[in-house]
Design an enzyme around this catalytic site. Structure first.
Site, short mmCIF file in Angstrom:
data_model
loop_
_atom_site.label_atom_id
_atom_site.label_comp_id
_atom_site.label_asym_id
_atom_site.label_seq_id
_atom_site.Cartn_x
_atom_site.Cartn_y
_atom_site.Cartn_z
N GLY A 92 -8.82 57.17 -110.11
CA GLY A 92 -9.02 56.73 -111.48
C GLY A 92 -8.25 55.47 -111.80
O GLY A 92 -8.74 54.59 -112.52
N SER A 163 -6.30 57.95 -121.30
CA SER A 163 -5.64 57.41 -120.11
C SER A 163 -5.01 56.07 -120.46
O SER A 163 -5.54 55.31 -121.29
CB SER A 163 -6.65 57.23 -118.98
OG SER A 163 -6.07 56.50 -117.90
N ASP A 305 0.51 65.47 -114.31
CA ASP A 305 0.39 65.78 -112.88
C ASP A 305 1.33 66.90 -112.45
O ASP A 305 1.15 67.49 -111.38
CB ASP A 305 0.66 64.53 -112.04
CG ASP A 305 -0.49 63.53 -112.11
OD1 ASP A 305 -1.59 63.92 -112.53
OD2 ASP A 305 -0.27 62.35 -111.76
N ARG A 336 -8.26 70.35 -114.44
CA ARG A 336 -7.13 70.95 -113.75
C ARG A 336 -6.61 72.22 -114.40
O ARG A 336 -6.17 73.14 -113.72
CB ARG A 336 -6.03 69.90 -113.62
CG ARG A 336 -4.96 70.20 -112.63
CD ARG A 336 -4.10 68.98 -112.39
NE ARG A 336 -4.66 68.07 -111.42
CZ ARG A 336 -4.23 66.82 -111.25
NH1 ARG A 336 -3.28 66.34 -112.02
NH2 ARG A 336 -4.76 66.06 -110.32
N ARG A 377 -3.24 68.01 -106.20
CA ARG A 377 -2.12 68.67 -106.90
C ARG A 377 -2.26 70.19 -106.83
O ARG A 377 -1.25 70.91 -106.72
CB ARG A 377 -2.07 68.22 -108.36
CG ARG A 377 -2.03 66.73 -108.59
CD ARG A 377 -0.75 66.09 -108.15
NE ARG A 377 -0.77 64.65 -108.39
CZ ARG A 377 0.01 63.79 -107.79
NH1 ARG A 377 0.90 64.18 -106.90
NH2 ARG A 377 -0.07 62.49 -108.05
#
Length: 420
Positions: A92, A163, A305, A336, A377
């Site tokens: 990304g 973002s 993250d 996620r 991750r």
């Protein structure tokens, strides 16, 4: 597939180089006239896509120093090649950062994406690039992204709530535009990553300023970046998985970490201490040792993250831990938050999600088979959980760790992890 069994860890590992800083340095080096040496460069998949992109666009990339333990990569900027298509893989940062950088040239050029990145939002780039003299076209708000025209500078407003990567690209590109620029930012997340980008701009001789809240950025146009040497520091995001492994399964020392780093995932230190781990910080290394684990509360809004490995940390202690700020995780590699919930259920850990808060009920990790869902991750988090599991964990798709930390399973085994 890899099987990670109950293990006792003891030893030292070097933190891999920061992939975020490596990609930013690659972009700045591409915009220089001379040769830049990127020292301790990341060789992960995401960084590789950044280096291949600038090579496709006309830079000379010298890998001759990358195979002798030095991880040194030379980049010589050059006249853009006029390539019409470049591949950002699943990075990304590569996609959103390089869109404004490539818009400095007349184009058109299409930035293509792979895997889950094709479903992640890119429409926040369209209007600001038009405001600044270029054009951008997405595919229903997602990649691929085609940029054309020329980024000339001016004034614009950027939405930083999803973002900060596109903002980082503008900060790298606009000092080289023909006009002065001003950017107003609303809803900024991941403030520290923007500060990292500003550090890179200044390291290459660029000048820019902002207000303390990072809501207004100003930079003069017609600047020139200066080639030289850029040192990449260790990656706190990747090192967090090793430190959590130490907290749940023994004692781990990670070298090559700067405790003063701007990287937001340095916050893992606070989370580990809150969870009861023993943490010792030195100028260039961190020791994390298992102690009396306890439930904890932590906000990952500025460091999303960390969520998967902190979920693994929470799973290994008795009681219910609360992790806040999970609403941003929907735009990561695998939605996620939902992926952690589903895969942790398969190994006996209950994760409930409610309006940006995850509640992890820790205790006995049964083990079993779980899927990384192609998310590096999550693969590392499952490995950390496997070290403290009764039956061990079979991880489907472990190779995805190459996105950020290709040597993760090798390093975990050297520390004493039972991996097959």
């Amino acid at each position: 597939m890899k099987h990670v069994a109950f293990s006792r860890l003891e030893g030292t590992a070097a933190a891999p180089p920061s992939k975020s800083l490596t990609q930013r340095a690659a972009a700045a080096a591409f915009l220089c006239r001379g040769e830049t040496k990127i020292l301790n460069a990341s060789l992960c998949d995401d960084a590789g896509h950044a280096f291949r992109l600038i090579a496709d666009m006309g830079a000379t990339v010298d890998y001759s120093g990358a195979g002798r333990g030095e991880k040194r990569i030379g980049v010589r900027g050059g006249k853009p090649s006029g390539a019409s298509r470049v591949n950002c893989g699943e990075s990304g940062l590569c996609l959103r950062m390089f869109a404004p950088v490539l818009a400095l040239f007349s184009g058109p050029v299409t930035l293509e994406a792979e895997g889950s990145l094709r479903l992640r939002p890119a429409d926040m780039m369209e209007k600001p690039l038009v405001d600044l003299g270029a054009r951008a076209r997405t595919t229903c708000g997602c990649p691929p992204v085609t940029v054309s025209g020329t980024l000339r500078g001016g004034r614009t407003e950027v939405d930083g709530s999803v973002s900060s990567q596109f903002l980082s690209g503008l900060l790298l590109a606009l000092p080289l535009a023909e006009r002065d620029s001003e950017i107003a930012v609303r809803g900024l997340k991941s403030r520290a990553y923007v500060e990292m980008t500003m550090d890179v701009v200044r390291a290459f001789g660029g000048v820019l300023e902002s207000d303390p809240e990072l809501t207004i950025f100003r930079m003069a146009g017609r600047q020139a970046y200066q080639a030289g040497a850029f040192q990449v520091e260790g990656d706190w995001s990747a090192a967090a998985a090793l430190l959590v492994a130490g907290a749940v399964a023994g004692r781990v020392e990670v070298t090559g970490l700067d405790p003063r780093s701007r990287q937001p995932d340095r916050a893992v230190l606070a989370a580990l201490e809150t969870a009861g781990a023993f943490v010792q910080v030195s100028p260039d290394r961190v020791v994390c040792q298992k102690s009396a684990p306890r439930p904890f509360e932590f906000d990952v809004g500025e460091c999303p993250d960390l969520f998967p490995v902190l979920a693994a940390l929470a799973a290994c202690g008795e009681g219910t831990s609360l992790i806040q700020g999970t609403e941003r995780l929907r735009h990561k590699e695998s939605a996620r938050d939902r992926s952690v919930q589903r895969e942790f259920a398969k190994i006996g850990i209950d994760v409930s999600l409610d309006e940006g808060v995850a509640r992890i009920r820790g205790g006995r990790i049964r083990g079993g088979r779980a899927d990384s869902r192609g998310d590096h991750r999550i693969a590392m988090a499952l490995a950390a959980a496997g070290l403290s599991s009764a039956e061990g964990i079979d991880i489907i798709g472990p190779e995805c760790v190459s996105k950020s930390y290709p040597g993760f399973f090798r390093d975990l085994a050297r520390l004493g992890g039972k991996i097959s």
